[in-house]
Scaffold this motif. Structure first.
Motif, PDB file in Angstrom:
ATOM      1  N   PRO A 153       4.139  10.457 -10.009  1.00 12.05           N
ATOM      2  CA  PRO A 153       4.673  10.779 -11.282  1.00 12.05           C
ATOM      3  C   PRO A 153       5.863  11.611 -11.225  1.00 12.05           C
ATOM      4  N   VAL A 154       6.963  11.261 -11.852  1.00  5.87           N
ATOM      5  CA  VAL A 154       8.036  12.096 -12.165  1.00  5.87           C
ATOM      6  C   VAL A 154       7.629  12.953 -13.133  1.00  5.87           C
ATOM      7  N   VAL A 155       7.844  14.321 -12.978  1.00 10.30           N
ATOM      8  CA  VAL A 155       7.550  15.193 -14.045  1.00 10.30           C
ATOM      9  C   VAL A 155       8.741  15.711 -14.673  1.00 10.30           C
ATOM     10  N   HIS A 156       9.223  15.408 -15.942  1.00  8.85           N
ATOM     11  CA  HIS A 156      10.133  15.592 -16.705  1.00  8.85           C
ATOM     12  C   HIS A 156      10.373  16.529 -17.839  1.00  8.85           C
ATOM     13  N   SER A 157       9.125  16.944 -18.203  1.00  6.49           N
ATOM     14  CA  SER A 157       9.221  17.482 -19.606  1.00  6.49           C
ATOM     15  C   SER A 157       7.926  18.343 -19.304  1.00  6.49           C
ATOM     16  N   TRP A 158       7.869  19.565 -20.150  1.00  7.15           N
ATOM     17  CA  TRP A 158       7.167  20.710 -20.431  1.00  7.15           C
ATOM     18  C   TRP A 158       5.692  20.253 -20.606  1.00  7.15           C
ATOM     19  N   TRP A 159       5.284  19.332 -21.530  1.00  8.43           N
ATOM     20  CA  TRP A 159       4.091  18.594 -21.704  1.00  8.43           C
ATOM     21  C   TRP A 159       3.490  17.963 -20.771  1.00  8.43           C
ATOM     22  N   GLN A 160       4.437  17.556 -19.861  1.00  3.82           N
ATOM     23  CA  GLN A 160       3.715  17.122 -18.588  1.00  3.82           C
ATOM     24  C   GLN A 160       3.227  18.295 -17.614  1.00  3.82           C
ATOM     25  N   VAL A 161       3.846  19.206 -17.682  1.00  2.00           N
ATOM     26  CA  VAL A 161       3.376  20.130 -16.756  1.00  2.00           C
ATOM     27  C   VAL A 161       1.990  20.795 -17.366  1.00  2.00           C
ATOM     28  N   GLU A 162       1.949  20.864 -18.935  1.00  2.00           N
ATOM     29  CA  GLU A 162       0.709  21.135 -19.155  1.00  2.00           C
ATOM     30  C   GLU A 162      -0.420  20.198 -19.076  1.00  2.00           C
ATOM     31  N   ALA A 163       0.106  18.948 -19.094  1.00  2.00           N
ATOM     32  CA  ALA A 163      -1.065  18.119 -18.937  1.00  2.00           C
ATOM     33  C   ALA A 163      -1.563  17.980 -17.291  1.00  2.00           C
ATOM     34  N   LEU A 216      -2.182  14.871  -5.086  1.00  2.00           N
ATOM     35  CA  LEU A 216      -1.023  13.941  -5.971  1.00  2.00           C
ATOM     36  C   LEU A 216       0.179  14.687  -5.521  1.00  2.00           C
ATOM     37  N   ASP A 217       1.124  13.782  -5.453  1.00  2.00           N
ATOM     38  CA  ASP A 217       2.253  14.047  -4.824  1.00  2.00           C
ATOM     39  C   ASP A 217       3.203  14.034  -6.513  1.00  2.00           C
ATOM     40  N   VAL A 218       3.957  15.063  -6.717  1.00  2.00           N
ATOM     41  CA  VAL A 218       4.818  14.708  -7.877  1.00  2.00           C
ATOM     42  C   VAL A 218       6.368  14.863  -7.444  1.00  2.00           C
ATOM     43  N   TRP A 219       7.372  14.512  -8.507  1.00  2.00           N
ATOM     44  CA  TRP A 219       8.579  14.925  -8.320  1.00  2.00           C
ATOM     45  C   TRP A 219       9.075  15.643  -9.543  1.00  2.00           C
ATOM     46  N   ARG A 233      -0.195  18.191  -4.074  1.00  2.00           N
ATOM     47  CA  ARG A 233       0.079  18.200  -2.701  1.00  2.00           C
ATOM     48  C   ARG A 233       1.540  18.582  -2.424  1.00  2.00           C
ATOM     49  N   GLN A 234       2.428  17.576  -2.781  1.00  2.00           N
ATOM     50  CA  GLN A 234       3.832  17.605  -2.451  1.00  2.00           C
ATOM     51  C   GLN A 234       4.342  17.764  -3.715  1.00  2.00           C
ATOM     52  N   ILE A 235       5.556  18.397  -3.832  1.00  2.00           N
ATOM     53  CA  ILE A 235       6.528  18.574  -5.010  1.00  2.00           C
ATOM     54  C   ILE A 235       7.659  18.354  -4.498  1.00  2.00           C
ATOM     55  N   GLY A 236       8.347  17.264  -4.824  1.00  2.00           N
ATOM     56  CA  GLY A 236       9.698  16.893  -4.720  1.00  2.00           C
ATOM     57  C   GLY A 236      10.924  17.102  -5.619  1.00  2.00           C
ATOM     58  N   PHE A 237      12.047  16.919  -5.431  1.00  2.00           N
ATOM     59  CA  PHE A 237      12.934  16.959  -6.690  1.00  2.00           C
ATOM     60  C   PHE A 237      13.959  15.763  -6.726  1.00  2.00           C
ATOM     61  N   LEU A 238      14.101  15.383  -7.906  1.00  2.00           N
ATOM     62  CA  LEU A 238      14.807  14.161  -8.174  1.00  2.00           C
ATOM     63  C   LEU A 238      15.790  14.324  -9.214  1.00  2.00           C
ATOM     64  N   THR A 290       0.734  -1.127  -0.053  1.00  4.63           N
ATOM     65  CA  THR A 290      -0.106  -0.102   0.038  1.00  4.63           C
ATOM     66  C   THR A 290       0.816   1.437   0.139  1.00  4.63           C
ATOM     67  N   GLN A 291       2.087   1.221  -0.062  1.00  2.00           N
ATOM     68  CA  GLN A 291       2.961   2.304   0.264  1.00  2.00           C
ATOM     69  C   GLN A 291       2.861   3.113  -1.150  1.00  2.00           C
ATOM     70  N   PRO A 292       3.435   4.348  -1.245  1.00  2.00           N
ATOM     71  CA  PRO A 292       3.403   5.482  -2.640  1.00  2.00           C
ATOM     72  C   PRO A 292       4.319   4.671  -3.553  1.00  2.00           C
ATOM     73  N   VAL A 293       3.922   4.685  -4.908  1.00  2.00           N
ATOM     74  CA  VAL A 293       4.768   4.187  -5.839  1.00  2.00           C
ATOM     75  C   VAL A 293       5.170   5.282  -6.689  1.00  2.00           C
ATOM     76  N   VAL A 294       6.558   5.373  -6.848  1.00  2.00           N
ATOM     77  CA  VAL A 294       6.891   6.544  -7.676  1.00  2.00           C
ATOM     78  C   VAL A 294       7.274   5.975  -9.097  1.00  2.00           C
ATOM     79  N   LEU A 295       6.655   6.624 -10.207  1.00  2.00           N
ATOM     80  CA  LEU A 295       6.792   6.243 -11.474  1.00  2.00           C
ATOM     81  C   LEU A 295       7.849   7.117 -11.968  1.00  2.00           C
TER      82      LEU A 295
END
Ligand SMILES: *Cc1c(COP(=O)(O)O)cnc(C)c1O
Length: 365
Positions: free
Chosen positions: A102-112, A122-125, A156-161, A77-82
């Motif tokens: 999800p890891v956000v790596h590109s501008w198209w994902q920011v737009e999405a 939703l937590d993202v990296w 919710r939370q924005i991390g850096f990877l 049940t723990q979080p799963v980072v994509l």
């Protein structure tokens, strides 16, 4: 009968997985652990890997949503980072529902994300390209990406990877350079940070930050290229094994296998083992690659075929058909075989085919 008639199998020792996890956790005492179990748990079986670590791992990481669902099916049940993020915006509601990050790596994902509408949690990296130049935003873009994401109502939370290109080389200056770039890129921005793969976890304390992301070391292979230095106390989880099915004495000069690439230098005993590249043993392993026959270190002779290999029985002249053969694992590091075959343990593990059934040795409680 499947997996019982032919002696070829990949034995999976879950106790070793647990041992390695605990070793990694204690190697980075200030950080939490994201256990990387992509590519079917590096060929070990994602469901059993997830179940074994479900009680201990702080989080799991896989490549994408298709690999994340089996983790939920296994009951973890723990979080799963994509690590690859989402491949289409349509996935986002599933991420929210299942606790995927999800890891956000590109501008198209920011737009999405911006057009995905409000989601309660939703937590993202944010993936920072600190110098590997694969996925991620260039350092100068990071503050702007963070500003855009912070403005969205659904996060919710924005991390850096970030990911390290040369952490496997303990003498490379690149790692500390990348960490400097990473620090600068997200200076002053709130949120957890993560940089360390296995090599970073075991070899670079400065890379630990809030979350470490070990993969290969969970399965017992050393992540370092300097095989000469002491290995960390990791235990192999997978042992690829088979058995001798034929033994004979050949005269001096007898060629062995396709292409006759190896000839007996003297009259000698040789054995045939029921394993080949059709099972995932690397076809490019050359003559001389170590194998353990009946507990004794010996060597591969001639080319690897699809179903069979031939081995030198001079070190163990008493070995008979039925004798066990270890290709890697117990007493024979996968890294050694990988090096001989011009590859890495990661690829060896991932390439073991279904014809070599996984035989699980359950952990003791
Ligand atoms: C695969 C992967 C890891 C794990 O790397 P190992 O070398 O197997 O420890 C960590 N982070 C990312 C982004 C990865 O893709």
């Amino acid at each position: 009968m499947r997996g019982e008639a032919r002696p070829t199998r990949a034995r999976i020792r879950l106790e070793a997985l647990r041992h390695n996890y605990r070793l990694l956790r204690s190697s980075a005492p200030g950080a939490r652990v994201m256990a990387v179990i992509k590519a079917d748990g590096y060929g070990h079986g994602i469901d059993r890997v997830a179940r074994t670590l479900a009680g201990e791992a702080d989080c799991f990481a896989v490549s994408g949503v298709d690999e994340a669902m089996p983790i939920r099916a296994a009951g973890a049940t723990q979080p799963v980072v994509l690590l690859g993020g989402f491949f289409a915006a349509a996935e986002i509601p599933l991420h929210v529902r299942e606790g995927f990050q999800p890891v956000v790596h590109s501008w198209w994902q920011v737009e999405a994300l911006a057009s995905a509408g409000p989601h309660e949690s939703l937590d993202v990296w944010i993936k920072v390209d600190s110098g590997m130049h694969r996925l991620g935003f260039l350092p100068g873009e990071v503050a702007e990406v963070h500003r855009r994401l912070t403005a969205l109502p659904n996060l919710r939370q924005i991390g850096f990877l970030t990911h390290l290109a040369e952490a496997d080389d303990r003498d490379s200056p690149r790692t500390l350079e990348q960490l400097r770039v990473f620090d600068q890129a997200c200076a002053g921005l709130p949120g957890p940070r993560s940089a360390a793969n296995s090599a970073g976890t075991l070899g670079w304390p400065a890379a630990h930050y809030d979350w470490v992301r070990p993969g290969i070391s969970l399965y017992g292979a050393s992540p370092f290229i300097d095989q000469g230095r002491p290995r960390p106390d990791l235990r192999p989880v997978m042992t690829l094994e088979s058995g001798l099915i034929s033994v004979k004495r050949l005269p001096a000069g007898a060629p062995i296998g396709y292409g006759s690439t190896w000839r007996c230098p003297e009259a000698m005993p040789v054995g045939v083992v029921a394993i080949g590249y059709g099972d995932g043993y690397p076809r490019h392993a050359p003559s001389g690659t170590p194998v353990r026959v009946d507990g004794v270190e010996s060597q591969l002779l001639g080319r690897v075929s699809m179903d069979l290999i031939t081995v030198d029985l001079r070190p163990c002249p008493e070995a008979r058909p039925g004798a066990p053969v270890v290709l890697w694992g117990d007493g024979l590091p996968a890294e050694t075989i990988a090096e001989r075959a011009g590859t890495i343990a990661y690829e060896l593990y991932c390439q073991v085919t279904p014809r070599a059934p996984r035989q699980v040795v359950a952990p003791t409680r």
